[in-house]
Scaffold this active site. Structure first.
Site, short mmCIF file in Angstrom:
data_model
loop_
_atom_site.label_atom_id
_atom_site.label_comp_id
_atom_site.label_asym_id
_atom_site.label_seq_id
_atom_site.Cartn_x
_atom_site.Cartn_y
_atom_site.Cartn_z
N GLU A 98 0.91 -1.14 0.03
CA GLU A 98 0.10 0.16 -0.09
C GLU A 98 0.88 1.13 -0.01
OE1 GLU A 98 -4.17 -1.77 0.38
OE2 GLU A 98 -3.03 0.19 -0.41
N ASP A 225 -4.66 -9.46 -8.12
CA ASP A 225 -5.17 -8.69 -9.30
C ASP A 225 -3.86 -7.82 -10.09
OD1 ASP A 225 -6.91 -6.24 -7.01
OD2 ASP A 225 -4.82 -7.41 -6.81
N GLU A 322 -19.54 -4.24 -3.07
CA GLU A 322 -18.11 -4.57 -3.02
C GLU A 322 -17.98 -6.19 -3.30
OE1 GLU A 322 -16.00 -2.61 -2.55
OE2 GLU A 322 -14.23 -3.31 -1.32
N GLU A 341 -12.60 0.82 -10.23
CA GLU A 341 -11.90 -0.01 -11.26
C GLU A 341 -12.83 -0.34 -12.37
OE1 GLU A 341 -12.01 -0.70 -7.79
OE2 GLU A 341 -9.82 -1.21 -7.37
N THR A 427 -1.25 1.13 -11.05
CA THR A 427 -2.39 0.50 -10.44
C THR A 427 -3.11 1.55 -9.54
OG1 THR A 427 -3.46 -1.76 -9.56
CG2 THR A 427 -1.34 -0.66 -8.55
#
Ligand SMILES: O=C1NC[C@H](CO)[C@@H](O)[C@@H]1O
Ligand SMILES: [Ca+2]
Length: 446
Positions: A98, A225, A322, A341, A427
């Site tokens: 993160e 992902d 979600e 996304e 990303t």
């Protein structure tokens, strides 16, 4: 090339996106300046990724978005805060993943936007504090690290946490001449790929000390992902042919074992990574980025179809839940975490074929956000998308400032500050290639 929708004034919509960003930034400036996240309903704030200390997360995530929008005074105000007040020397533990995608990436993209060397120095200092996590027998990093002591923790982590570094760290090596960053990022990525199953699938949990898998579930959603995304990105940004070969191998396996067509809609099922048996028909919202990646990597038909599947879910609930079960055709998690996304995927597909359908998905996503996520002091998560009226939570995530507001603006504005043909976004939406600073200087002179 399809003509833009005659009915929509896209540039007017871009102006609306910019005014929403300016408004939200001004609320943050007044109520949460230098804090990680604003709480848009109560007007207070919260911290992330440290538990009690603030690193100015939302401010740093917003910087390159402000620059692209031409909000130059606000951009400079933020840069001045970073130069005066950002300090990563904190005796606290953070997620390596993160912190890299959000803060190293945010500092790097701001540096690339304006050229200020202090921003690069702070990005490098932060990466140096994350590097100790990579000192393992496999080269795959621990999940957490203490920013001051370098003490790492938690060897059981995921392909996404392990392998989502190369674009940011490769850029850092390019700009500093220090090869350590590229080497660490690339070794970790290859270490995951080398442990793929006989079906060429990876699972969601692995031990970085032993290299042993700790789960059996293959997914394109959270935990895996951005592992796939960054294999492609190593090729797109650096022309790394080995990354493209690894991407192609993984994608062929996903399309072979996880591709499910139901009622004409494409879904990517979670399967056992050694048998290929379907283990779940639940898709988490994060998986909806994947249609854009499929399009970039050459499977445009499947990418477009998967994105349309998610667009139908958005049309049904207004905003995406979600979690959604495509077999039961209902949400499995009714919250909405103000995630980007779907518009991330639409933006990537639009960059490829300029079909106005993708701009339309972006417009619907933006209009829905204004209708349901807008709160007194900014944009917020939702507690229940199925309630009537929808119930809001009280949290604005850092990625909101870096991602969907940028994707909407780039989709609608045709800004001269961005190279729509030759670019790269991470990303987390950080622009690591494609700023047109000459245009910006020109605009300032006029
Ligand atoms: O890759 C990511 N995953 C989760 C966030 C957005 O939902 C964001 O941090 C990033 O896009
Ligand atoms: Ca992402």
């Amino acid at each position: 090339r399809a003509e833009a929708n005659a009915g929509t004034d896209w540039h007017a919509l871009a102006d609306d996106v910019r005014s929403q960003m300016a408004w939200a930034w001004d609320q943050y400036r007044q109520r949460a300046w230098g804090k990680d996240e604003i709480k848009p309903v109560s007007g207070t704030f919260s911290s992330f990724p440290l538990k009690t200390h603030h690193l100015g997360l939302s401010l740093i995530e917003a910087l390159d978005t402000l620059w692209l929008m031409g909000l130059d005074t606000r951009f400079q105000d933020g840069v001045d805060w970073v130069k005066a007040s950002f300090d990563a020397d904190v005796d606290g533990e953070v997620s390596v993943f993160e912190t890299s995608i959000r803060l190293v990436g945010g500092l790097l993209s701001a540096h690339l936007a304006c050229g200020d060397a202090v921003l690069l120095a702070k990005a490098r200092d932060l990466a140096d504090r994350l590097l100790p996590a990579f000192a393992t027998p496999t080269g795959m990093p621990y999940r957490f690290v203490n920013l001051r002591t370098g003490v790492p923790r938690e060897p059981v982590t995921s392909p996404a946490d392990i392998a989502t570094y190369l674009p940011e760290w490769g850029t850092l090596s390019r700009l500093t001449g220090d090869p350590r960053y590229t080497a660490a990022a690339r070794r970790a990525m290859v270490a995951v790929f080398e442990r793929r199953s006989p079906l060429d699938l990876v699972a969601t949990k692995i031990n970085v000390l032993t290299g042993e898998w700790q789960s059996r579930t293959a997914t394109v959603g959270s935990y895996c992902d951005s592992f796939f995304e960054y294999l492609w990105d190593g090729w797109q940004l650096f022309g790394d042919a080995a990354c493209k070969r690894m991407y192609d191998t993984c994608t062929a396996a996903i399309l072979k074992h996880q591709q499910v067509w139901k009622d004409g809609n494409l879904w990517i099922a979670d399967v056992d990574f050694e048998t290929g048996a379907v283990v779940s028909t639940e898709q988490d919202e994060l998986a909806s980025f994947y249609g854009g990646l499929l399009g970039q990597g050459g499977a445009f038909r499947q990418g477009a179809a998967y994105t349309e599947s998610w667009a139908k879910v958005q049309a049904r609930y207004g905003v995406l839940p979600e979690g959604y079960d495509y077999a039961a055709a209902k949400p499995t998690q009714v919250t909405n975490a103000l995630r980007p996304e779907l518009v991330d995927a639409a933006f990537n597909l639009w960059l490829i074929d300029r079909d106005p359908r993708w701009r339309e998905i972006g417009r619907l996503h933006f209009e829905a956000m204004k209708r349901w996520n807008r709160a007194p002091f900014g944009y917020t998560d939702l507690a229940d998308v199925t309630a009537s009226p929808k119930r809001q939570a009280d949290h604005c995530p850092g990625y909101w400032w870096s991602e969907q507001m940028k994707y909407y603006y780039l989709l609608f504005s045709d800004t001269p500050r961005f190279d729509y043909r030759d670019n790269y976004l991470s990303t987390e939406g950080n622009v690591l290639k494609g700023f047109r600073r000459d245009e910006a200087q020109g605009a300032r002179r006029r």
